[in-house]
Motif scaffolding. Structure first.
Motif, PDB file in Angstrom:
ATOM      1  N   ILE A  83       0.076  -1.235   0.099  1.00 33.26           N
ATOM      2  CA  ILE A  83       0.400   0.612   0.539  1.00 33.26           C
ATOM      3  C   ILE A  83       0.974   1.085  -0.166  1.00 33.26           C
ATOM      4  O   ILE A  83       0.113   2.318  -0.145  1.00 33.26           O
ATOM      5  N   GLY A  84       2.179   1.305   0.208  1.00 37.05           N
ATOM      6  CA  GLY A  84       3.251   2.690  -0.078  1.00 37.05           C
ATOM      7  C   GLY A  84       3.168   2.276   1.444  1.00 37.05           C
ATOM      8  O   GLY A  84       3.070   2.380   2.914  1.00 37.05           O
ATOM      9  N   ARG A  85       5.025   2.191   1.856  1.00 36.26           N
ATOM     10  CA  ARG A  85       5.105   2.505   3.022  1.00 36.26           C
ATOM     11  C   ARG A  85       5.311   3.860   4.330  1.00 36.26           C
ATOM     12  O   ARG A  85       5.254   4.151   5.387  1.00 36.26           O
ATOM     13  N   LYS A  86       4.640   5.079   3.314  1.00 39.26           N
ATOM     14  CA  LYS A  86       5.331   6.836   3.706  1.00 39.26           C
ATOM     15  C   LYS A  86       3.732   6.380   4.388  1.00 39.26           C
ATOM     16  O   LYS A  86       3.336   6.647   5.421  1.00 39.26           O
ATOM     17  N   LYS A  87       2.220   5.769   3.560  1.00 37.34           N
ATOM     18  CA  LYS A  87       0.949   5.585   4.144  1.00 37.34           C
ATOM     19  C   LYS A  87       0.606   4.385   5.015  1.00 37.34           C
ATOM     20  O   LYS A  87       0.060   5.337   6.316  1.00 37.34           O
ATOM     21  N   LEU A  88       1.892   3.699   4.949  1.00 37.33           N
ATOM     22  CA  LEU A  88       1.802   2.533   6.501  1.00 37.33           C
ATOM     23  C   LEU A  88       2.139   3.356   7.497  1.00 37.33           C
ATOM     24  O   LEU A  88       2.265   3.041   8.584  1.00 37.33           O
ATOM     25  N   LEU A  89       3.066   4.343   7.232  1.00 32.93           N
ATOM     26  CA  LEU A  89       3.955   4.908   8.365  1.00 32.93           C
ATOM     27  C   LEU A  89       2.907   5.732   8.817  1.00 32.93           C
ATOM     28  O   LEU A  89       2.665   6.230  10.619  1.00 32.93           O
ATOM     29  N   LEU A  90       2.221   7.038   8.106  1.00 30.32           N
ATOM     30  CA  LEU A  90       1.671   7.830   8.441  1.00 30.32           C
ATOM     31  C   LEU A  90       0.780   7.312   9.612  1.00 30.32           C
ATOM     32  O   LEU A  90       0.637   7.435  10.643  1.00 30.32           O
ATOM     33  N   ILE A  91      -0.024   6.236   9.558  1.00 26.86           N
ATOM     34  CA  ILE A  91      -1.190   5.499   9.490  1.00 26.86           C
ATOM     35  C   ILE A  91      -1.038   5.243  10.708  1.00 26.86           C
ATOM     36  O   ILE A  91      -1.006   5.659  12.305  1.00 26.86           O
ATOM     37  N   GLY A  92       0.618   4.279  11.161  1.00 26.96           N
ATOM     38  CA  GLY A  92       0.261   4.272  12.645  1.00 26.96           C
ATOM     39  C   GLY A  92       0.828   5.095  13.213  1.00 26.96           C
ATOM     40  O   GLY A  92       1.030   4.715  14.420  1.00 26.96           O
ATOM     41  N   ALA A  93       1.607   6.145  12.991  1.00 25.81           N
ATOM     42  CA  ALA A  93       2.445   6.636  13.673  1.00 25.81           C
ATOM     43  C   ALA A  93       0.846   7.844  14.710  1.00 25.81           C
ATOM     44  O   ALA A  93       0.698   7.443  15.473  1.00 25.81           O
ATOM     45  N   THR A  94      -0.838   7.953  13.413  1.00 28.27           N
ATOM     46  CA  THR A  94      -0.813   8.335  14.065  1.00 28.27           C
ATOM     47  C   THR A  94      -1.749   7.568  14.787  1.00 28.27           C
ATOM     48  O   THR A  94      -2.639   7.574  16.182  1.00 28.27           O
ATOM     49  N   ALA A  95      -2.070   5.876  15.135  1.00 29.85           N
ATOM     50  CA  ALA A  95      -2.155   5.360  15.727  1.00 29.85           C
ATOM     51  C   ALA A  95      -1.262   5.126  17.014  1.00 29.85           C
ATOM     52  O   ALA A  95      -2.396   4.912  17.936  1.00 29.85           O
ATOM     53  N   PHE A  96      -0.793   5.045  16.559  1.00 27.85           N
ATOM     54  CA  PHE A  96       0.201   5.315  17.735  1.00 27.85           C
ATOM     55  C   PHE A  96       0.016   5.923  18.988  1.00 27.85           C
ATOM     56  O   PHE A  96       0.122   5.638  20.079  1.00 27.85           O
ATOM     57  N   GLY A  97       0.029   7.346  18.513  1.00 24.65           N
ATOM     58  CA  GLY A  97      -0.242   9.027  19.403  1.00 24.65           C
ATOM     59  C   GLY A  97      -1.683   8.470  20.085  1.00 24.65           C
ATOM     60  O   GLY A  97      -1.920   8.751  20.894  1.00 24.65           O
ATOM     61  N   ALA A  98      -2.632   7.879  19.453  1.00 21.08           N
ATOM     62  CA  ALA A  98      -4.496   7.989  19.784  1.00 21.08           C
ATOM     63  C   ALA A  98      -4.316   6.772  20.587  1.00 21.08           C
ATOM     64  O   ALA A  98      -4.736   6.826  21.827  1.00 21.08           O
ATOM     65  N   ILE A  99      -3.573   5.829  20.394  1.00 21.57           N
ATOM     66  CA  ILE A  99      -3.056   5.031  22.074  1.00 21.57           C
ATOM     67  C   ILE A  99      -2.661   5.383  22.829  1.00 21.57           C
ATOM     68  O   ILE A  99      -2.498   4.363  23.824  1.00 21.57           O
ATOM     69  N   SER A 100      -1.354   6.123  22.784  1.00 20.70           N
ATOM     70  CA  SER A 100      -0.556   5.935  23.765  1.00 20.70           C
ATOM     71  C   SER A 100      -1.815   7.001  25.194  1.00 20.70           C
ATOM     72  O   SER A 100      -1.891   7.142  26.353  1.00 20.70           O
ATOM     73  N   VAL A 101      -2.426   7.383  24.346  1.00 18.65           N
ATOM     74  CA  VAL A 101      -3.636   8.486  25.497  1.00 18.65           C
ATOM     75  C   VAL A 101      -4.521   7.987  25.589  1.00 18.65           C
ATOM     76  O   VAL A 101      -4.811   7.412  27.235  1.00 18.65           O
ATOM     77  N   LEU A 102      -5.075   5.982  25.343  1.00 22.31           N
ATOM     78  CA  LEU A 102      -5.938   5.395  25.557  1.00 22.31           C
ATOM     79  C   LEU A 102      -5.076   4.324  27.335  1.00 22.31           C
ATOM     80  O   LEU A 102      -5.155   4.042  27.996  1.00 22.31           O
ATOM     81  N   ASN A 103      -3.649   4.277  26.252  1.00 24.43           N
ATOM     82  CA  ASN A 103      -2.681   3.736  27.567  1.00 24.43           C
ATOM     83  C   ASN A 103      -2.398   4.690  28.919  1.00 24.43           C
ATOM     84  O   ASN A 103      -2.496   4.251  30.236  1.00 24.43           O
ATOM     85  N   ALA A 104      -2.346   6.001  28.856  1.00 26.40           N
ATOM     86  CA  ALA A 104      -1.965   6.623  29.922  1.00 26.40           C
ATOM     87  C   ALA A 104      -3.586   6.911  30.912  1.00 26.40           C
ATOM     88  O   ALA A 104      -3.289   7.025  32.199  1.00 26.40           O
ATOM     89  N   TYR A 105      -4.607   6.650  30.274  1.00 32.62           N
ATOM     90  CA  TYR A 105      -5.644   7.002  31.081  1.00 32.62           C
ATOM     91  C   TYR A 105      -6.649   5.267  31.588  1.00 32.62           C
ATOM     92  O   TYR A 105      -7.997   5.302  31.869  1.00 32.62           O
TER      93      TYR A 105
END
Length: 507
Positions: A83-105
């Motif tokens: 699908i494209g490495r840049k696309k996967l990286l950006l999707i994964g980075a966005t998800a990583f940030g959002a899920i980090s909030v879920l971990n914190a709380y």
């Protein structure tokens, strides 16, 4: 078969403008994953006090992240090729940030386990994508070696910075802060990366085979889970069944890849002696190191009485050595040889681990710091050059899958090392002689003994801690000896398997 870097074509040799700024964006992702992998260990006592998980739940909080990453790395690397490495990286980075909030709380142990698992899904997309993008950003072999060195140095720095940053945050804020630090980094990565990173993918990748994805996931999780359970609690029916089921799934995964016209992972990559040798060296190196690294923080804090922040600072020489060695590894490998640098680096780690077999409770920091520095230098040379060999042994269209194999070797090596070498430390520790009437929890871990000692009379507490610490150090030195033997054997194997391997010096 001898493998060399092929000179790039004229079109490939054109140096992409902004490639170094793009690299800076990629190493942000690497830094984040490396830091996240280390801060949880420091935060675990606080999470345990706040969420009150059972012993099994606490193990899952610590392990599920690595289970999921190990199971999904190959699939995620192959998906990026499609699908494209840049696309996967950006999707994964966005998800990583959002899920980090879920971990914190997270407010319950179950919520924390799910959050860690989801973070593992996001994390599996980041490391293979970053290394594959480096392969496509830098076509000049010398520049690529330097870029890989920076990539590896950042990972090493993140591993060391994690305890320092985590220790500082835990001394001043609540445990969720160690996850929220991911957010600003991810925002910068996504915003800047969307503009600077070039897209790259396999021109004719074929379909993403979901059955292969499932077999890879089930196989890796089954094997890693079984190893950890058997090492921690001995052989039982559930662990044995999980291990056999995982091995069977991996067997059918390999068979399926060999017959698919466009496989998820091209197994023919392993016919290249350089590729196989580099992957094996990475796996066994991480295996030999992981058990020691996992317990070293406990030694510094619970045996020598250092605070979390001070313990983190004490581990910095390893990162310094890795950063410096990683930046010059490519140049040194060209001047001498790939096998000399890799085997020499592994032998240095093995000798440093051998030195750690003589430590005791009162060992001074000069010995510890010097040993950690040598470990870092050896790892910086070895990991940087093996990453270069792995990427250079495959066509750039398969960079994502090859990168994922490299990362899977790290994860599997870490799981095996923590499980098997960790079981040595735990097994020796549990045999210590405790004062009469000591609660059973003191034999579960050194942290448990420290907690139990807090409720005992002074004389009994001192006797308990002295015996527990002595036994823990005995287990640690024995594990260091096993790790040293593994590293020295791996150095010898690398000397033979990487014979004739070289890094090209021409674009």
């Amino acid at each position: 078969m001898t493998s060399t870097l092929r000179p790039a074509s004229t079109s490939e040799a054109v140096k992409r403008p902004g490639r170094w700024l793009a690299l800076a964006v990629l190493v942000l992702a690497v830094l984040l994953v490396a830091v996240d992998a280390t801060v949880l260990g420091l935060a675990t006592p606080y999470i345990s006090e706040d969420l009150n998980p059972s012993g099994t739940q606490l193990l899952w909080i610590g392990d599920v992240y690595s289970f999921v990453i190990a199971g999904l790395l190959v699939s995620a690397g192959s998906l990026g090729d499609r699908i494209g490495r840049k696309k996967l990286l950006l999707i994964g980075a966005t998800a990583f940030g959002a899920i980090s909030v879920l971990n914190a709380y997270a407010t319950t142990p179950e919520m924390m386990i799910v959050a860690r698992a989801l973070l593992g899904v996001a994390g599996a997309t980041l490391m293979p994508a970053t290394l594959a993008l480096i392969r496509n950003l830098f076509h000049d072999p010398r520049e690529r070696s330097l870029a890989i060195g920076i990539w590896g140095a950042t990972a090493s720095a993140g591993t060391a910075v994690g305890p320092v940053v985590g220790g500082f945050l835990l001394e001043h804020f609540w445990w969720g802060s160690v996850f929220l630090i991911n957010l600003p980094v991810m925002i910068v990565l996504v915003v800047v990366g969307s503009k600077l990173l070039p897209e790259s993918r396999h021109p004719n990748p074929g379909p993403w085979d979901l059955l292969s994805v499932g077999l890879s996931l089930v196989g890796m999780i089954g094997v890693v889970y079984a190893v950890k359970e058997i090492a921690s609690h001995g052989v039982d029916g559930n662990a044995l069944a999980a291990g056999l089921f995982g091995v069977a799934a991996l067997f059918f995964f390999v068979r399926r890849q060999l017959v698919l016209p466009q496989p998820l992972l091209d197994m023919r990559l392993f016919r290249d002696r350089g590729f196989s040798g580099a992957v094996l060296a990475d796996l066994l190196t991480v295996f030999g190191l992981s058990g020691l690294v996992f317990f070293l923080s406990q030694y510094l804090q619970l045996v020598q009485g250092r605070r979390p922040f001070e313990a983190g600072l004490a581990e910095l020489p390893a990162a310094v050595g890795a950063v410096v060695a990683g930046l010059v590894a490519g140049r040194v490998a060209r001047r001498y040889s790939v096998r000399a640098v890799v085997a020499g680096g592994l032998a240095a780690i093995g000798l440093a681990l051998g030195v750690l077999t003589v430590i005791d409770e009162s060992t001074g920091y000069p010995l510890l710091g010097t040993a950690l520095l040598v470990v870092g230098v050896g790892a910086g040379f070895s990991f940087t050059v093996t990453a270069d060999v792995i990427l250079s042994s495959v066509p750039k269209e398969q960079a994502g899958a090859a990168s994922a194999v490299s990362e899977t070797a790290y994860e599997l090596g870490a799981a095996l090392g923590i499980a098997l070498l960790g079981s040595i430390v735990t097994g020796v520790y549990r045999g210590f002689a405790a004062p009469a009437g000591t609660p059973a929890g003191a034999h579960e871990s050194l942290g448990g003994a420290v907690e139990v000692a807090g409720g005992l009379p002074s004389d009994s507490a001192q006797a308990l801690l002295a015996s527990a610490r002595e036994s823990f150090v005995e287990g640690l030195t024995l594990a260091a000896g096993v790790g040293a033997a593994v590293l020295l054997v791996t150095a010898a194997a690398a000397w033979f398997m990487l014979r004739g391997q070289r890094l090209d010096s021409k674009a």
